[in-house]
Motif scaffolding. Structure first.
Motif, PDB file in Angstrom:
ATOM      1  N   ALA A 145       0.768  -1.108  -0.052  1.00  0.00           N
ATOM      2  CA  ALA A 145       0.006  -0.013   0.062  1.00  0.00           C
ATOM      3  C   ALA A 145       0.981   1.252  -0.132  1.00  0.00           C
ATOM      4  O   ALA A 145       0.716   2.078  -0.731  1.00  0.00           O
ATOM      5  CB  ALA A 145      -0.989  -0.125   1.113  1.00  0.00           C
ATOM      6  N   THR A 146       2.053   1.181   0.831  1.00  0.00           N
ATOM      7  CA  THR A 146       2.749   2.268   0.957  1.00  0.00           C
ATOM      8  C   THR A 146       3.471   2.741  -0.601  1.00  0.00           C
ATOM      9  O   THR A 146       3.619   3.743  -1.016  1.00  0.00           O
ATOM     10  CB  THR A 146       3.906   1.962   1.793  1.00  0.00           C
ATOM     11  N   PHE A 147       3.874   1.308  -1.336  1.00  0.00           N
ATOM     12  CA  PHE A 147       4.733   1.612  -2.280  1.00  0.00           C
ATOM     13  C   PHE A 147       3.668   2.085  -3.471  1.00  0.00           C
ATOM     14  O   PHE A 147       4.208   3.046  -4.254  1.00  0.00           O
ATOM     15  CB  PHE A 147       5.071   0.179  -2.732  1.00  0.00           C
ATOM     16  N   ASP A 148       2.569   1.554  -3.467  1.00  0.00           N
ATOM     17  CA  ASP A 148       1.418   2.120  -4.496  1.00  0.00           C
ATOM     18  C   ASP A 148       1.218   3.426  -4.392  1.00  0.00           C
ATOM     19  O   ASP A 148       0.894   4.236  -5.510  1.00  0.00           O
ATOM     20  CB  ASP A 148       0.067   1.132  -4.386  1.00  0.00           C
ATOM     21  N   ALA A 149       1.023   3.932  -3.062  1.00  0.00           N
ATOM     22  CA  ALA A 149       0.737   5.194  -2.821  1.00  0.00           C
ATOM     23  C   ALA A 149       2.008   6.264  -3.234  1.00  0.00           C
ATOM     24  O   ALA A 149       1.690   7.517  -3.178  1.00  0.00           O
ATOM     25  CB  ALA A 149       0.184   5.550  -1.426  1.00  0.00           C
ATOM     26  N   GLY A 150       3.155   5.625  -3.529  1.00  0.00           N
ATOM     27  CA  GLY A 150       4.374   6.401  -3.668  1.00  0.00           C
ATOM     28  C   GLY A 150       4.682   7.285  -2.370  1.00  0.00           C
ATOM     29  O   GLY A 150       5.243   8.305  -2.748  1.00  0.00           O
ATOM     30  N   GLN A 151       4.344   6.798  -1.245  1.00  0.00           N
ATOM     31  CA  GLN A 151       4.826   7.645   0.100  1.00  0.00           C
ATOM     32  C   GLN A 151       6.186   8.016   0.306  1.00  0.00           C
ATOM     33  O   GLN A 151       7.172   6.932  -0.211  1.00  0.00           O
ATOM     34  CB  GLN A 151       4.105   7.022   1.285  1.00  0.00           C
ATOM     35  N   PRO A 152       6.703   8.838   0.713  1.00  0.00           N
ATOM     36  CA  PRO A 152       8.114   9.187   0.916  1.00  0.00           C
ATOM     37  C   PRO A 152       8.534   8.678   1.951  1.00  0.00           C
ATOM     38  O   PRO A 152       8.846   9.286   3.015  1.00  0.00           O
ATOM     39  CB  PRO A 152       8.064  10.786   0.800  1.00  0.00           C
TER      40      PRO A 152
END
Length: 430
Positions: A145-152
Motif C-alpha cells: 500500500a505504501t509503495f502503490d501510494a508513492g509515499q516518501p
C-alpha cells in the motif's frame, strides 16, 4: 593408525627442522594463494545476508532493444519499469520478483539546518524485502500500500541512523533526501558493497520518485533491473520458460512499431550474472570455470614439484626403516599408505596455517582484494566472518590439501614402497 601418523609426522618434523620448515612454508603459501582466489570468487556467489538466497536467484540486470529500421544494431542497458513489469513483474512461477534501480546513486541526506552527508540510495519495490533478507534493527519495510501510494518513506542503515539521529531507533523520524522530506520506516544492519544487487545505505520506493518516467527508446529501456526468487533451483527451467513466453508476448505488442526486445538467454543465475558486465553479450560460464581451473592447477603443480623433492629427501633418511618394515611383512600398499598419511598430516597442518593467513589477509586487505571493477559507490568493500567463512571454504581448503599431498608425495611414496628389501636394509637407494 591415525594417532601413529600424527606421532610419526611430528617426529619427522623434529628430526629435520630445516626441511620441515621449508615444506610447511611452501605448502602454507600454496594454500594461501589458492584460497585467496577461491574467496574472490565466493564473495560473488556464496550466500550471505542480505543475499542469503543466492542459490535461488535469477537475474535480469540488462537487456537489448532493436528496431527494424536499425538493421542489426542494438541499444543496450537496463530496463524501463514498464518493460520489467510487463515481462517479469507478473510472473507466477517464482516465489517473488522484485524490480529496483540497477545502481545505487549517491544523494545528500541531512536534517534541517545541519550539514548534509552523501549516501548511496537504491530505489525498489516492496517485493525487494521479500527477495532479500535484511536484518531489521528497528521498524519494518514499506508494504504494498505504501509503495502503490508513492509515499516518501525510507529504510536506512544503522550507520546512517546514528549519523542523523544519534540512535538506531529512528522509525517515524524525518530527514531530507536530496532536499525532499522522507520518513524513516525501518533501520537495517549495514550492508557490504559486495552484496552488489541489494547494496544501499538508503532504500526508497521508486514510486516516490520519477523512476517510472526515467526511460528512453519509447519507454522500453530505463534504469531498473529485476531479480527473481525461485522456490527451488529445480524451478529454474520453468521460470525461464515462463520468462521467454512473456517476452514473446511483449515483443508482439511492441513489434507493431518495429521494436524487439532481446534478453540473450536471461534470466541468469548468480554465477552467470556476476560475469555479465554488459548487456550486449552472453558470458560463457564454462570458459570462466576453465580459467579458474588453470589457475588452481598452476598454483598446485609448481609448489608440488618443489615439495616432492623435499619429501624425497626426507625418505632417504628412512631407507633402512622401510627395509626393516618390509622384511617383517609390511606390504607395499601399507608402506605407501603410511608415507601418504604422514605427509597428509603435515600438509593439513600447513594448510590450516595457509587458510588462516588467507582469512587474515582478506580481512586486512579487503579494499585491495575485493575491489569492484564496476561500481557506482565510493564506499570500500567490507568483509566479516559471515562473508568469508563458509562450509564450502573449508571444503575447498581440505580438497586442495589432499590434492597437493598426492602431487607432492605420491611419486616419492610409490618409489619408496617398491625398494628392494636387501638394498633398503643396507641403506642403498636407487
Amino acid at each position: 593408525m591415525i594417532r601413529q601418523y600424527f606421532q610419526q609426522a611430528w617426529a619427522q618434523l623434529r628430526q629435520q627442522p630445516l626441511i620441515s620448515a621449508v615444506t610447511v612454508a611452501g605448502t602454507a603459501l600454496s594454500i594461501f594463494l589458492i584460497m585467496l582466489v577461491v574467496m574472490m570468487q565466493q564473495v560473488k556467489v556464496a550466500p550471505f545476508s542480505p543475499e542469503s538466497n543466492r542459490d535461488r536467484f535469477l537475474h535480469v540486470k540488462w537487456g537489448s532493444i532493436t528496431n527494424e529500421a536499425w538493421g542489426e544494431s542494438t541499444s543496450n542497458g537496463p530496463l524501463s519499469v514498464r518493460t520489467a513489469r510487463e515481462v517479469y513483474g507478473k510472473m507466477t512461477t517464482p516465489e517473488a520478483v522484485t524490480i529496483y534501480s540497477v545502481f545505487s546513486k549517491s544523494r545528500p541526506v541531512s536534517l534541517p539546518g545541519q550539514p548534509a552527508i552523501s549516501v548511496d540510495v537504491r530505489e525498489t519495490d516492496n517485493q525487494f524485502w521479500t527477495v532479500f533478507d535484511f536484518v531489521f534493527i528497528d521498524g519494518k519495510p514499506y508494504d504494498q500500500a505504501t509503495f502503490d501510494a508513492g509515499q516518501p518513506v525510507a529504510v536506512i542503515t544503522e550507520s546512517v541512523a546514528r549519523h542523523l539521529f544519534k540512535t538506531t531507533h529512528a522509525t517515524g523520524k524525518e530527514f531530507l533526501l536530496a532536499h525532499a522530506p522522507y520518513r524513516v520506516c525501518g533501520v537495517v544492519k549495514d550492508v557490504s558493497t559486495l552484496a552488489e544487487t541489494a547494496y544501499g545505505q538508503v532504500w526508497i520506493p521508486y514510486t516516490s520518485t520519477d523512476q517510472v518516467n526515467n526511460t528512453w527508446n519509447e519507454d522500453l529501456m530505463g534504469f531498473v533491473s529485476c531479480t527473481m526468487l525461485a522456490r527451488d533451483r529445480s524451478d529454474f527451467p520453468a521460470i525461464r520458460e515462463e520468462a521467454n513466453r512473456r517476452l514473446d508476448e511483449y515483443n508482439k505488442l511492441i513489434g507493431e512499431n518495429g521494436w524487439k526486445f532481446l534478453n540473450r538467454n536471461r534470466p541468469y543465475d548468480q554465477e552467470k550474472n556476476v560475469l555479465a558486465t554488459g548487456a550486449n553479450w552472453e558470458p560463457d560460464v564454462k570458459i570462466e570455470r576453465r580459467h579458474r581451473f588453470i589457475i588452481f592447477f598452476i598454483l598446485l603443480i609448481v609448489p608440488a614439484i618443489n615439495l616432492s623433492s623435499m619429501t624425497q629427501s626426507r625418505l632417504r633418511q628412512r631407507i633402512s626403516e622401510i627395509g626393516v618394515r618390509r622384511a617383517f611383512g609390511c606390504t607395499r600398499m601399507e608402506i605407501l599408505g603410511q608415507i601418504l598419511g604422514e605427509n597428509l598430516v603435515i600438509t593439513l597442518l600447513a594448510g590450516i596455517l595457509g587458510l588462516l593467513m588467507s582469512f587474515l589477509f582478506a580481512y586486512l586487505g579487503n579494499e585491495l582484494i575485493f575491489a569492484q571493477q564496476y561500481s557506482m559507490t565510493l564506499n570500500p568493500p567490507t568483509v566479516d566472518a559471515s562473508i568469508l567463512v563458509h562450509a564450502s571454504t573449508f571444503g575447498w581448503a581440505l580438497l586442495f590439501c589432499f590434492i597437493l599431498n598426492l602431487l607432492s608425495s605420491g611419486i616419492p611414496a610409490w618409489r619408496a614402497s617398491r625398494m628392494n628389501i636387501v638394498e633398503a636394509i643396507g641403506g642403498k637407494n636407487h
